[in-house]
Design a protein around this motif. Structure first.
Motif, PDB file in Angstrom:
ATOM      1  N   GLU A  31       0.854  -1.200   0.000  1.00 37.45           N
ATOM      2  CA  GLU A  31       0.000   0.000   0.000  1.00 37.45           C
ATOM      3  C   GLU A  31       0.884   1.243   0.000  1.00 37.45           C
ATOM      4  O   GLU A  31       1.862   1.311   0.751  1.00 37.45           O
ATOM      5  N   LEU A  32       0.531   2.207  -0.822  1.00 38.70           N
ATOM      6  CA  LEU A  32       1.294   3.450  -0.869  1.00 38.70           C
ATOM      7  C   LEU A  32       0.936   4.319   0.332  1.00 38.70           C
ATOM      8  O   LEU A  32      -0.230   4.548   0.628  1.00 38.70           O
ATOM      9  N   ILE A  33       1.959   4.789   1.000  1.00 38.42           N
ATOM     10  CA  ILE A  33       1.807   5.696   2.136  1.00 38.42           C
ATOM     11  C   ILE A  33       2.441   7.029   1.735  1.00 38.42           C
ATOM     12  O   ILE A  33       3.608   7.076   1.345  1.00 38.42           O
ATOM     13  N   ILE A  34       1.657   8.090   1.811  1.00 44.49           N
ATOM     14  CA  ILE A  34       2.178   9.428   1.548  1.00 44.49           C
ATOM     15  C   ILE A  34       2.752   9.935   2.871  1.00 44.49           C
ATOM     16  O   ILE A  34       2.018  10.114   3.840  1.00 44.49           O
ATOM     17  N   ASP A  35       4.067  10.112   2.914  1.00 45.90           N
ATOM     18  CA  ASP A  35       4.725  10.547   4.143  1.00 45.90           C
ATOM     19  C   ASP A  35       4.486  12.025   4.424  1.00 45.90           C
ATOM     20  O   ASP A  35       4.385  12.422   5.577  1.00 45.90           O
ATOM     21  N   ARG A  36       4.446  12.807   3.355  1.00 45.79           N
ATOM     22  CA  ARG A  36       4.206  14.249   3.511  1.00 45.79           C
ATOM     23  C   ARG A  36       3.296  14.706   2.402  1.00 45.79           C
ATOM     24  O   ARG A  36       3.714  14.795   1.253  1.00 45.79           O
ATOM     25  N   GLU A  37       2.046  14.984   2.738  1.00 47.74           N
ATOM     26  CA  GLU A  37       1.102  15.484   1.735  1.00 47.74           C
ATOM     27  C   GLU A  37       1.511  16.862   1.239  1.00 47.74           C
ATOM     28  O   GLU A  37       1.548  17.117   0.047  1.00 47.74           O
ATOM     29  N   GLU A  38       1.776  17.754   2.170  1.00 49.33           N
ATOM     30  CA  GLU A  38       2.178  19.117   1.810  1.00 49.33           C
ATOM     31  C   GLU A  38       3.650  19.096   1.425  1.00 49.33           C
ATOM     32  O   GLU A  38       4.484  18.602   2.174  1.00 49.33           O
ATOM     33  N   ILE A  39       3.952  19.641   0.261  1.00 48.15           N
ATOM     34  CA  ILE A  39       5.338  19.648  -0.186  1.00 48.15           C
ATOM     35  C   ILE A  39       5.835  21.073  -0.371  1.00 48.15           C
ATOM     36  O   ILE A  39       5.076  21.963  -0.727  1.00 48.15           O
ATOM     37  N   GLY A  40       7.116  21.243  -0.116  1.00 49.94           N
ATOM     38  CA  GLY A  40       7.736  22.547  -0.282  1.00 49.94           C
ATOM     39  C   GLY A  40       8.381  22.676  -1.648  1.00 49.94           C
ATOM     40  O   GLY A  40       8.373  21.740  -2.461  1.00 49.94           O
ATOM     41  N   ASP A  41       8.952  23.819  -1.890  1.00 51.83           N
ATOM     42  CA  ASP A  41       9.576  24.091  -3.183  1.00 51.83           C
ATOM     43  C   ASP A  41      10.680  23.096  -3.528  1.00 51.83           C
ATOM     44  O   ASP A  41      10.849  22.728  -4.691  1.00 51.83           O
ATOM     45  N   ALA A  42      11.411  22.650  -2.519  1.00 52.24           N
ATOM     46  CA  ALA A  42      12.530  21.746  -2.758  1.00 52.24           C
ATOM     47  C   ALA A  42      12.072  20.378  -3.259  1.00 52.24           C
ATOM     48  O   ALA A  42      12.819  19.683  -3.938  1.00 52.24           O
ATOM     49  N   GLU A  43      10.844  19.983  -2.918  1.00 48.98           N
ATOM     50  CA  GLU A  43      10.352  18.670  -3.311  1.00 48.98           C
ATOM     51  C   GLU A  43       9.455  18.697  -4.547  1.00 48.98           C
ATOM     52  O   GLU A  43       8.963  17.662  -4.983  1.00 48.98           O
ATOM     53  N   THR A  44       9.230  19.857  -5.120  1.00 48.40           N
ATOM     54  CA  THR A  44       8.293  19.985  -6.237  1.00 48.40           C
ATOM     55  C   THR A  44       8.688  19.120  -7.428  1.00 48.40           C
ATOM     56  O   THR A  44       7.845  18.427  -7.999  1.00 48.40           O
ATOM     57  N   ALA A  45       9.935  19.128  -7.798  1.00 47.96           N
ATOM     58  CA  ALA A  45      10.379  18.342  -8.956  1.00 47.96           C
ATOM     59  C   ALA A  45      10.161  16.855  -8.721  1.00 47.96           C
ATOM     60  O   ALA A  45       9.689  16.138  -9.619  1.00 47.96           O
ATOM     61  N   ALA A  46      10.475  16.368  -7.520  1.00 42.98           N
ATOM     62  CA  ALA A  46      10.282  14.953  -7.201  1.00 42.98           C
ATOM     63  C   ALA A  46       8.800  14.596  -7.210  1.00 42.98           C
ATOM     64  O   ALA A  46       8.411  13.528  -7.692  1.00 42.98           O
ATOM     65  N   ALA A  47       7.959  15.472  -6.693  1.00 42.42           N
ATOM     66  CA  ALA A  47       6.517  15.223  -6.673  1.00 42.42           C
ATOM     67  C   ALA A  47       5.959  15.151  -8.089  1.00 42.42           C
ATOM     68  O   ALA A  47       5.159  14.256  -8.408  1.00 42.42           O
TER      69      ALA A  47
END
Length: 62
Positions: A31-47
């Motif tokens: 099952e996929l678990i979202i560790d952090r729903e809210e993402i910051g600018d640094a994680e935008t590319a990965a998201a």
């Protein structure tokens, strides 16, 4: 920005986890678990990469 998972659509392929391991992971049952729903600018590319990688379009950014 936040990651939204359509849980019934998710088939547990894990490609999103490979693209964004700091944001999500598969548990022992696949099952996929979202560790952090809210993402910051640094994680935008990965998201964005995780959303693109999902073969069943179970992820989206809002």
């Amino acid at each position: 920005m936040k990651i939204v998972l359509d849980r019934p659509r998710c088939e547990g392929h894990g490609l999103c986890e490979e693209a964004a391991p700091d944001l999500m992971h598969l548990d022992n049952d696949g099952e996929l678990i979202i560790d952090r729903e809210e993402i910051g600018d640094a994680e935008t590319a990965a998201a964005h990469a995780a959303v693109r990688m999902c073969p069943v379009a179970a992820l989206r950014l809002a």
